[in-house]
Design a protein around this motif. Structure first.
Motif, PDB file in Angstrom:
ATOM      1  N   VAL A 321       0.841  -1.201   0.000  1.00 28.25           N
ATOM      2  CA  VAL A 321       0.000   0.000   0.000  1.00 28.25           C
ATOM      3  C   VAL A 321       0.872   1.246   0.000  1.00 28.25           C
ATOM      4  N   LEU A 322       1.909   1.244   0.849  1.00 32.24           N
ATOM      5  CA  LEU A 322       2.802   2.403   0.937  1.00 32.24           C
ATOM      6  C   LEU A 322       3.605   2.579  -0.339  1.00 32.24           C
ATOM      7  N   LEU A 323       4.063   1.490  -0.908  1.00 33.92           N
ATOM      8  CA  LEU A 323       4.824   1.579  -2.155  1.00 33.92           C
ATOM      9  C   LEU A 323       3.959   2.140  -3.271  1.00 33.92           C
ATOM     10  N   ASP A 324       2.710   1.679  -3.347  1.00 38.10           N
ATOM     11  CA  ASP A 324       1.797   2.200  -4.364  1.00 38.10           C
ATOM     12  C   ASP A 324       1.558   3.696  -4.161  1.00 38.10           C
ATOM     13  N   ALA A 325       1.371   4.109  -2.911  1.00 39.52           N
ATOM     14  CA  ALA A 325       1.154   5.532  -2.619  1.00 39.52           C
ATOM     15  C   ALA A 325       2.367   6.358  -2.999  1.00 39.52           C
ATOM     16  N   LEU A 326       3.558   5.870  -2.656  1.00 41.14           N
ATOM     17  CA  LEU A 326       4.779   6.607  -2.980  1.00 41.14           C
ATOM     18  C   LEU A 326       4.992   6.659  -4.493  1.00 41.14           C
ATOM     19  N   SER A 327       4.668   5.586  -5.183  1.00 41.53           N
ATOM     20  CA  SER A 327       4.802   5.565  -6.648  1.00 41.53           C
ATOM     21  C   SER A 327       3.862   6.584  -7.287  1.00 41.53           C
ATOM     22  N   ARG A 328       2.663   6.714  -6.753  1.00 40.40           N
ATOM     23  CA  ARG A 328       1.713   7.701  -7.285  1.00 40.40           C
ATOM     24  C   ARG A 328       2.231   9.118  -7.084  1.00 40.40           C
ATOM     25  N   VAL A 329       2.829   9.358  -5.926  1.00 40.87           N
ATOM     26  CA  VAL A 329       3.424  10.685  -5.681  1.00 40.87           C
ATOM     27  C   VAL A 329       4.554  10.943  -6.670  1.00 40.87           C
ATOM     28  N   ARG A 330       5.378   9.922  -6.915  1.00 45.23           N
ATOM     29  CA  ARG A 330       6.504  10.110  -7.850  1.00 45.23           C
ATOM     30  C   ARG A 330       5.993  10.378  -9.260  1.00 45.23           C
ATOM     31  N   ARG A 331       4.971   9.669  -9.677  1.00 48.98           N
ATOM     32  CA  ARG A 331       4.433   9.881 -11.026  1.00 48.98           C
ATOM     33  C   ARG A 331       3.819  11.266 -11.165  1.00 48.98           C
ATOM     34  N   ALA A 332       3.259  11.783 -10.076  1.00 48.52           N
ATOM     35  CA  ALA A 332       2.685  13.128 -10.121  1.00 48.52           C
ATOM     36  C   ALA A 332       3.767  14.179 -10.322  1.00 48.52           C
ATOM     37  N   GLY A 333       5.005  13.849  -9.971  1.00 47.61           N
ATOM     38  CA  GLY A 333       6.128  14.753 -10.215  1.00 47.61           C
ATOM     39  C   GLY A 333       6.192  15.939  -9.280  1.00 47.61           C
ATOM     40  N   MET A 334       5.411  15.909  -8.201  1.00 50.85           N
ATOM     41  CA  MET A 334       5.398  17.023  -7.255  1.00 50.85           C
ATOM     42  C   MET A 334       5.923  16.554  -5.903  1.00 50.85           C
ATOM     43  N   ILE A 335       6.846  17.338  -5.347  1.00 51.03           N
ATOM     44  CA  ILE A 335       7.334  17.042  -4.003  1.00 51.03           C
ATOM     45  C   ILE A 335       6.333  17.607  -3.008  1.00 51.03           C
ATOM     46  N   ASP A 336       5.464  16.764  -2.525  1.00 51.02           N
ATOM     47  CA  ASP A 336       4.527  17.163  -1.475  1.00 51.02           C
ATOM     48  C   ASP A 336       5.094  16.628  -0.169  1.00 51.02           C
ATOM     49  N   LEU A 337       5.692  17.531   0.611  1.00 50.24           N
ATOM     50  CA  LEU A 337       6.418  17.102   1.794  1.00 50.24           C
ATOM     51  C   LEU A 337       5.523  16.357   2.771  1.00 50.24           C
ATOM     52  N   ALA A 338       4.295  16.838   2.964  1.00 52.86           N
ATOM     53  CA  ALA A 338       3.413  16.207   3.943  1.00 52.86           C
ATOM     54  C   ALA A 338       3.119  14.763   3.572  1.00 52.86           C
ATOM     55  N   VAL A 339       2.789  14.532   2.305  1.00 55.48           N
ATOM     56  CA  VAL A 339       2.437  13.176   1.874  1.00 55.48           C
ATOM     57  C   VAL A 339       3.653  12.259   1.915  1.00 55.48           C
ATOM     58  N   ILE A 340       4.781  12.716   1.369  1.00 58.73           N
ATOM     59  CA  ILE A 340       5.966  11.858   1.309  1.00 58.73           C
ATOM     60  C   ILE A 340       6.451  11.514   2.710  1.00 58.73           C
ATOM     61  N   ARG A 341       6.482  12.514   3.591  1.00 58.61           N
ATOM     62  CA  ARG A 341       6.918  12.230   4.962  1.00 58.61           C
ATOM     63  C   ARG A 341       5.959  11.268   5.653  1.00 58.61           C
ATOM     64  N   ALA A 342       4.677  11.429   5.397  1.00 60.68           N
ATOM     65  CA  ALA A 342       3.700  10.537   6.015  1.00 60.68           C
ATOM     66  C   ALA A 342       3.937   9.093   5.586  1.00 60.68           C
ATOM     67  N   ILE A 343       4.175   8.891   4.296  1.00 62.51           N
ATOM     68  CA  ILE A 343       4.416   7.544   3.784  1.00 62.51           C
ATOM     69  C   ILE A 343       5.687   6.965   4.380  1.00 62.51           C
ATOM     70  N   ILE A 344       6.764   7.758   4.353  1.00 61.06           N
ATOM     71  CA  ILE A 344       8.053   7.263   4.841  1.00 61.06           C
ATOM     72  C   ILE A 344       7.985   6.951   6.337  1.00 61.06           C
ATOM     73  N   ARG A 345       7.347   7.819   7.104  1.00 63.40           N
ATOM     74  CA  ARG A 345       7.295   7.607   8.548  1.00 63.40           C
ATOM     75  C   ARG A 345       6.421   6.418   8.913  1.00 63.40           C
ATOM     76  N   ARG A 346       5.416   6.159   8.096  1.00 62.62           N
ATOM     77  CA  ARG A 346       4.604   4.971   8.329  1.00 62.62           C
ATOM     78  C   ARG A 346       5.450   3.720   8.089  1.00 62.62           C
ATOM     79  N   ALA A 347       6.206   3.719   7.006  1.00 61.48           N
ATOM     80  CA  ALA A 347       7.065   2.574   6.711  1.00 61.48           C
ATOM     81  C   ALA A 347       8.149   2.419   7.769  1.00 61.48           C
ATOM     82  N   LYS A 348       8.649   3.530   8.246  1.00 65.24           N
ATOM     83  CA  LYS A 348       9.677   3.499   9.290  1.00 65.24           C
ATOM     84  C   LYS A 348       9.136   2.882  10.565  1.00 65.24           C
ATOM     85  N   ALA A 349       7.946   3.298  10.981  1.00 65.49           N
ATOM     86  CA  ALA A 349       7.368   2.790  12.224  1.00 65.49           C
ATOM     87  C   ALA A 349       7.183   1.279  12.182  1.00 65.49           C
ATOM     88  N   LYS A 350       6.889   0.752  10.998  1.00 63.23           N
ATOM     89  CA  LYS A 350       6.626  -0.685  10.860  1.00 63.23           C
ATOM     90  C   LYS A 350       7.838  -1.449  10.333  1.00 63.23           C
TER      91      LYS A 350
END
Length: 523
Positions: A321-350
């Motif tokens: 789920v997190l990989l799919d979300a991060l891939s969608r952010v990358r395809r959008a081509g926009m650095i959205d700090l809130a979304v990217i940090r949320a995804i990374i921190r979720r993966a980090k916690a687990k």
């Protein structure tokens, strides 16, 4: 302004969080916490003009939408003092601010270690923008150019005096930051949490000005949204605001980010466009909590029942789920700090390794969140990191890790992981491109006695940060050799107070300091 309470808060804050958002936490804090009673006595006895250890470190950090800003890491003693001084005025600044319906950003609410225990306020800001957009026809959007770097320090002092009624408090903080700035009268450090509090203090009178115009407005840090049914009223208010910022703060607005639009356009372009709606969908999908609302160690706690909730569930594995979300952010081509940090921190916690390859393949894209990327990688197991060795090796060889914001974090990761230091490309990266502290840490991690022995003659000739790095390398020596090397240094006049605490700590073989509260707080 320094008290036992404010200094203990500073210690708790740095342990639970970081001294800055943009650099790894220095090893020196281990020595300062171990000798904490001595450190406090030293600081409490110091005169205000003696509260300065040295200039901060600085690097250029890429912004999400292009360009760079200069970010800082203060000397460890200075970071403690900066937090403690700000702690002394935080409550008064909070009381002087306009309510959360206007000043949405970082509602100041202290607990034992945090300035912002109730979070960053961004969700509140978004909700507050929507409400007046439905009541008014037009909105003025603007923000302040290079806000933190352009803040005039005398205005910081004035704002603190106005909020506290204590001229000495404002003057002491103003003079302390002036010393950090090498006597420059503009700019507050970017990275430390106290700067957020002081920036909010500077904006108190700006909120009052806009409110005095009889206009409804919302502010998030230096982003200002003013609402009205009259375009002419907004045009005149903008002129008044520009003059006020210049005359009273020597600040300017960003021309290309300043506009008057219909609120319907504003809602579509900023709050309800396709990307924003997809962003909300992503955030909802990964169900991540606000990373600023709790202590950094909370995200490390496992919650085995987390995935078992009522309602529709995504049947994919959480990592996918997190990989799919991060891939969608990358395809959008926009650095959205809130979304990217949320995804990374979720993966980090687990400790989910699914997103690691994408992050490393696309490090140039994810450079603005390099700190979050590497802190996530550091949470993975040694086995997971070894599986990533080909990508680490490639990044070291092809220059992917050479940008300063990436290097300062990657070298930190590599230097403390013996399993990674076995790779020849990583060894050459640390040797040829690494900082002294990375090389010293790598020498200790890998047991490189040759490098550690060569460090003995390099302690005194170097500046503060490198001097302590060479001291740290002496940890790799045998007890007798370490004692014979460090003991003479303790009496040398070139050694600062921090140097002596670090040297004494290393002489004792770097004992872990006692933490007086929850054992789960990571040192």
């Amino acid at each position: 302004m320094l008290t036992d309470e404010s200094l203990d808060f500073a210690k708790a804050h740095i342990i639970a969080f970081y001294d800055t958002d943009f650099y790894p936490k220095p090893f020196e804090y281990g020595a300062l916490w171990y000798f904490w009673d001595e450190v406090k006595t030293h600081l409490l006895k110091a005169q205000p003009n003696e509260l300065f250890a040295g200039p901060p470190r600085a690097i250029a950090w890429p912004k999400a939408r292009g360009g760079y800003r200069v970010v800082h890491q203060l000397e460890p003693l200075d970071a403690i003092v900066y937090i403690a001084l700000t702690h002394a005025v935080t409550d008064q600044i909070s009381d002087a601010r306009m309510g959360p319906e206007v000043a949405c950003s970082y509602r100041i609410s202290r607990d034992y270690s945090s300035f912002f225990s109730e979070g960053s306020g961004f969700d509140l800001y978004r909700a507050r923008c929507q409400q007046p957009s439905q009541e008014y026809r037009f909105v003025l959007s603007t923000d302040i150019a290079d806000f933190y770097n352009q803040i005039y320090l005398h205005r910081v002092g004035n704002a603190i005096e106005s909020a506290t009624g204590n001229p000495k408090a404002g003057f002491q903080l103003e003079q302390f930051i002036t010393r950090l700035n090498n006597k420059a009268s503009q700019g507050i450090p970017i990275g430390p949490a106290p700067s957020v509090v002081l920036a909010e203090a500077v904006m108190i009178d700006v909120d009052q000005l806009i409110s005095g115009m009889g206009l409804d407005h919302v502010r998030y840090v230096d982003d200002i949204r003013i609402f009205s049914n009259s375009r002419k009223k907004l045009e005149s208010s903008l002129e008044e605001l520009v003059i006020y910022l210049h005359e009273n703060h020597r600040l300017n607005v960003v021309g290309e980010k300043t506009s008057i639009r219909r609120t319907s356009e504003f809602l579509h372009e900023e709050l309800q466009n396709q990307y924003q709606l997809e962003k909300l969908e992503i955030l909802k999908e990964i169900e991540v909590a606000n990373p600023y609302s709790a202590h950094s160690y909370d995200e490390d706690k496992e919650d085995d029942g987390d995935e078992e909730k009522d309602g529709d569930q995504d049947t994919r594995e959480p990592g996918k789920v997190l990989l799919d979300a991060l891939s969608r952010v990358r395809r959008a081509g926009m650095i959205d700090l809130a979304v990217i940090r949320a995804i990374i921190r979720r993966a980090k916690a687990k400790r989910l390794g699914d997103i690691a390859e994408l992050l490393l393949h696309e490090m140039a894209f994810f450079a603005p969140v390099a700190n979050d990327v590497v802190l996530y990688l550091a949470r993975l197991s040694d086995a997971q990191l070894v599986d990533l060795l080909p990508l680490f090796s490639k990044g070291c060889s092809d220059g992917s890790f050479d940008r300063h914001c990436v290097k300062v974090w990657m070298e930190w990761l590599f230097s403390q992981k013996p399993s990674l230091l076995a790779d020849k490309a990583i060894q050459q990266y640390i040797k040829n491109k690494g900082s002294v502290i990375a090389q010293a840490t790598a020498a200790v991690s890998a047991g490189n006695l040759s490098w550690a022995k060569s460090a003995k003659s390099k302690v005194l000739p170097n500046g503060a940060w490198d001097r302590r790095a060479y001291l740290y390398a002496l940890s790799a020596l045998s007890g007798d050799e370490r004692k014979n090397s460090i003991t003479p240094l303790l009496k040398h006049p070139a050694m600062t107070a921090t140097d002596r605490w670090v040297a004494s700590w290393i002489l004792k073989d770097r004992p872990e300091p006692e933490i007086d509260w929850d054992d789960e707080i990571p040192f």
